[in-house]
Design an enzyme around this catalytic site. Structure first.
Site, PDB file in Angstrom:
ATOM      1  N   HIS A  72      29.643  47.920  39.569  1.00 41.61           N
ATOM      2  CA  HIS A  72      28.741  45.851  39.900  1.00 41.61           C
ATOM      3  C   HIS A  72      28.888  46.177  41.238  1.00 41.61           C
ATOM      4  O   HIS A  72      29.915  46.015  41.970  1.00 41.61           O
ATOM      5  CB  HIS A  72      29.228  44.990  39.492  1.00 41.61           C
ATOM      6  CG  HIS A  72      28.788  45.215  37.745  1.00 41.61           C
ATOM      7  ND1 HIS A  72      28.866  44.031  36.785  1.00 41.61           N
ATOM      8  CD2 HIS A  72      28.299  46.559  36.574  1.00 41.61           C
ATOM      9  CE1 HIS A  72      28.408  43.899  35.205  1.00 41.61           C
ATOM     10  NE2 HIS A  72      28.072  45.405  35.380  1.00 41.61           N
ATOM     11  N   TYR A 200      31.046  33.070  36.287  1.00 41.50           N
ATOM     12  CA  TYR A 200      32.006  32.403  35.984  1.00 41.50           C
ATOM     13  C   TYR A 200      30.947  30.911  35.950  1.00 41.50           C
ATOM     14  O   TYR A 200      31.024  31.303  37.253  1.00 41.50           O
ATOM     15  CB  TYR A 200      32.629  32.599  37.069  1.00 41.50           C
ATOM     16  CG  TYR A 200      33.482  33.900  36.890  1.00 41.50           C
ATOM     17  CD1 TYR A 200      32.940  35.413  37.566  1.00 41.50           C
ATOM     18  CD2 TYR A 200      34.688  34.572  36.136  1.00 41.50           C
ATOM     19  CE1 TYR A 200      34.057  36.679  37.150  1.00 41.50           C
ATOM     20  CE2 TYR A 200      35.844  35.304  35.696  1.00 41.50           C
ATOM     21  CZ  TYR A 200      34.961  36.540  36.737  1.00 41.50           C
ATOM     22  OH  TYR A 200      35.746  37.558  36.842  1.00 41.50           O
ATOM     23  N   PRO A 292      43.261  34.858  33.270  1.00 43.99           N
ATOM     24  CA  PRO A 292      42.182  36.194  33.598  1.00 43.99           C
ATOM     25  C   PRO A 292      41.273  35.808  34.108  1.00 43.99           C
ATOM     26  O   PRO A 292      40.061  36.611  34.174  1.00 43.99           O
ATOM     27  CB  PRO A 292      42.095  35.930  31.939  1.00 43.99           C
ATOM     28  CG  PRO A 292      41.866  34.447  31.416  1.00 43.99           C
ATOM     29  CD  PRO A 292      43.312  34.822  32.062  1.00 43.99           C
ATOM     30  N   LYS A 296      42.573  40.759  37.422  1.00 43.21           N
ATOM     31  CA  LYS A 296      43.748  40.589  38.219  1.00 43.21           C
ATOM     32  C   LYS A 296      44.851  41.361  36.981  1.00 43.21           C
ATOM     33  O   LYS A 296      45.979  42.082  37.856  1.00 43.21           O
ATOM     34  CB  LYS A 296      44.153  40.429  39.375  1.00 43.21           C
ATOM     35  CG  LYS A 296      43.182  39.347  40.657  1.00 43.21           C
ATOM     36  CD  LYS A 296      43.015  40.997  40.923  1.00 43.21           C
ATOM     37  CE  LYS A 296      41.427  40.714  41.947  1.00 43.21           C
ATOM     38  NZ  LYS A 296      40.823  41.337  42.059  1.00 43.21           N
ATOM     39  N   TYR A 384      37.992  39.421  44.892  1.00 41.44           N
ATOM     40  CA  TYR A 384      37.825  40.569  43.914  1.00 41.44           C
ATOM     41  C   TYR A 384      37.743  41.153  43.467  1.00 41.44           C
ATOM     42  O   TYR A 384      38.260  42.452  42.851  1.00 41.44           O
ATOM     43  CB  TYR A 384      36.048  39.696  43.500  1.00 41.44           C
ATOM     44  CG  TYR A 384      36.112  39.765  41.962  1.00 41.44           C
ATOM     45  CD1 TYR A 384      36.174  38.689  40.975  1.00 41.44           C
ATOM     46  CD2 TYR A 384      34.661  41.090  41.932  1.00 41.44           C
ATOM     47  CE1 TYR A 384      35.854  38.834  39.986  1.00 41.44           C
ATOM     48  CE2 TYR A 384      34.477  40.463  40.586  1.00 41.44           C
ATOM     49  CZ  TYR A 384      35.645  40.166  39.528  1.00 41.44           C
ATOM     50  OH  TYR A 384      34.702  39.929  38.088  1.00 41.44           O
TER      51      TYR A 384
HETATM   52  C1  PHB Z   1      36.649  40.453  30.394  1.00 37.54           C
HETATM   53  O1  PHB Z   1      35.205  41.435  30.399  1.00 37.54           O
HETATM   54  O2  PHB Z   1      37.154  40.314  29.317  1.00 37.54           O
HETATM   55  C2  PHB Z   1      36.678  39.769  31.770  1.00 37.54           C
HETATM   56  C3  PHB Z   1      36.107  40.041  32.534  1.00 37.54           C
HETATM   57  C4  PHB Z   1      36.233  39.332  33.840  1.00 37.54           C
HETATM   58  C5  PHB Z   1      37.524  38.166  33.613  1.00 37.54           C
HETATM   59  C6  PHB Z   1      38.370  37.961  32.512  1.00 37.54           C
HETATM   60  C7  PHB Z   1      37.494  38.993  31.214  1.00 37.54           C
HETATM   61  O3  PHB Z   1      37.801  37.763  34.719  1.00 37.54           O
END
Ligand code: PHB
Ligand code: APR
Length: 389
Positions: A72, A200, A292, A296, A384
């Site tokens: 990505h 997000y 989450p 990280k 990130y």
């Molecule tokens: C996930 O795909 O489970 C996932 C992806 C990004 C995050 C947290 C969880 O920040």
């Protein structure tokens, strides 16, 4: 039984450390409380920094990740029904790899088995002893019989609820913690993702995340109450709530389907200091927890075991204790930066029930600033994709 490094826990930290040590010619035994199938049934995040990808490649555990992982170049932040793309590749020259943690764990387990390295699953009542001497020991029970493992070092890779951190005398350790007043309700389904990059979203009804495991499997999350019952969330209720929290284009693109898994996870920030106690080291979730929001957790586990693996290699190869003396400070310097990033994204993206009107405006101003500033976007992007080791 005797080994050089006794590793407690066969999660990603323990397995990756075992692989790094094997590559350096250092012998290890892993003791895991659960069965291998149980370890693989836990669903966790799925975004790998380049550093973690490189480490997996360095131990030769990258074939499936290279074939199936998705590269990505960016991700989006949603707010006020708009979407702001963070151009990771354009701002940092780096990408992230979307590949489930469960798959990373499976690949590491398979490689360990193929190399004939010892992992003892369903090891009960693991106890660590004498780590303040040069002759540490681990005792455990297997099939009803008590066993002893003699070693030079113990690596505590046994997660947040493990035995290693709990075995350190109270006065020798300091814990730093923040518990957030909400959880994430996650749903996994065999449906194509609504967007080719992660979204997000901050919405007045609460946070939502659109993620994926592959082009045909999606992982979605919505912010929920910390003590909500997952059984109160039918699939239909989840999909309806998810759509409400996304911008119209993303909401429209959501394809629904039956859930393969649905669960609620609490959000916590936690760091223990220090990470070394004589001949015991803590790494991964045993040492720290991040919410989450920045994905990280696994990436920090990878950098911890990188530092620890290097330190042990220096010890055995050069007879130098400099690396093991420096382990705690080196790992913590990176851990605190990742804690800061995960905390700041969590504060930016979630709705807090006790937020007053001023704090609400601060969150909005934060978004407007990020939207207008390449510098602010670069800060987010460089965290990130992962800070250097
Ligand atoms: C996930 O795909 O489970 C996932 C992806 C990004 C995050 C947290 C969880 O920040
Ligand atoms: N004895 C033996 N094994 C134990 C004990 C014990 N007393 N206590 C816990 N374990 C095992 C757990 O069963 C688990 O398999 O230690 C392992 C720890 O694995 P994780 O919790 O996955 O932690 P870690 O390997 O540090 O991984 C860090 O993975 O778990 C995610 O969110 C976490 O993304 C982060 C990353």
């Amino acid at each position: 039984m005797r080994t050089q490094v006794a590793i407690i826990g066969a999660g990603p930290s323990g397995l990756l450390l075992g692989a790094l040590l094997h590559k350096a010619g250092i012998d290890s035994v892993i003791l895991e409380r659960k069965s291998g199938e149980y370890v693989l049934s836990r669903i966790r995040a799925g975004v790998l920094e380049q550093g973690a990808v490189d480490m997996l490649a360095s131990v030769g555990v990258d074939a499936r990740m290279n074939a199936e992982g998705l590269r990505h170049d960016g991700f989006a932040m949603g707010f006020a029904n708009r979407r702001l793309r963070i151009d990771l590749a354009g701002l940092t020259g780096k990408q992230v790899t979307v590949y489930g943690q469960t798959e990373v764990t499976r690949d590491l387990m398979d490689a360990r088995k193929a190399a004939g390295l010892v992992t003892i699953y369903e090891a009960e009542n693991v106890e660590i002893h004498d780590f303040d001497t040069r002759n540490p020991r681990v005792t455990y029970e297997k099939d009803g019989a008590t066993q002893e493992l003699l070693c030079d070092f113990i690596a505590g890779c046994d997660g947040f609820h493990g035995v290693c951190r709990a075995s350190v005398p109270q006065g020798a350790i300091r814990n730093f913690e923040k518990v957030y007043p909400f959880g994430w309700l996650g749903l996994l389904a065999d449906v194509p993702p609504c967007s080719h990059e992660l979204i997000y979203a901050n919405h007045e009804r609460g946070f939502a995340l659109c993620s994926m495991r592959s082009k045909t499997r999606s992982r979605y999350y919505i912010q929920c109450g910390a003590d909500e019952d997952v059984n109160a969330w039918s699939d239909q209720r989840f999909w309806d709530e998810l759509r409400r929290r996304l911008d119209p284009e993303a909401a429209e693109a959501v394809i629904t389907g039956p859930s393969l898994e649905k669960s609620i996870a609490p959000l916590r920030s936690f760091v223990a200091e220090p990470l070394r106690f004589g001949r015991l080291f803590l790494a991964g979730d045993a040492a720290h927890i991040v919410p989450p929001t920045g994905a990280k957790g696994l990436n920090l586990a990878a950098s911890d075991v990188h530092y620890l693996g290097e330190a042990l290699r220096e010890y055995y190869r050069d007879g130098s204790e400099a690396g093991i003396d420096a382990y705690s400070a080196r790992a913590l310097a990176r851990i605190w930066k990742a804690e800061r990033f995960s905390w700041s994204l969590t504060m930016l993206l979630h709705r807090f029930s006790n937020m007053n009107a001023f704090e609400q405006r601060m969150q909005e101003a934060d978004f407007l600033y990020i939207e207008s500033s390449r510098a602010a976007q670069t800060t987010i992007a460089e965290n990130y994709v992962g800070l250097p080791y």
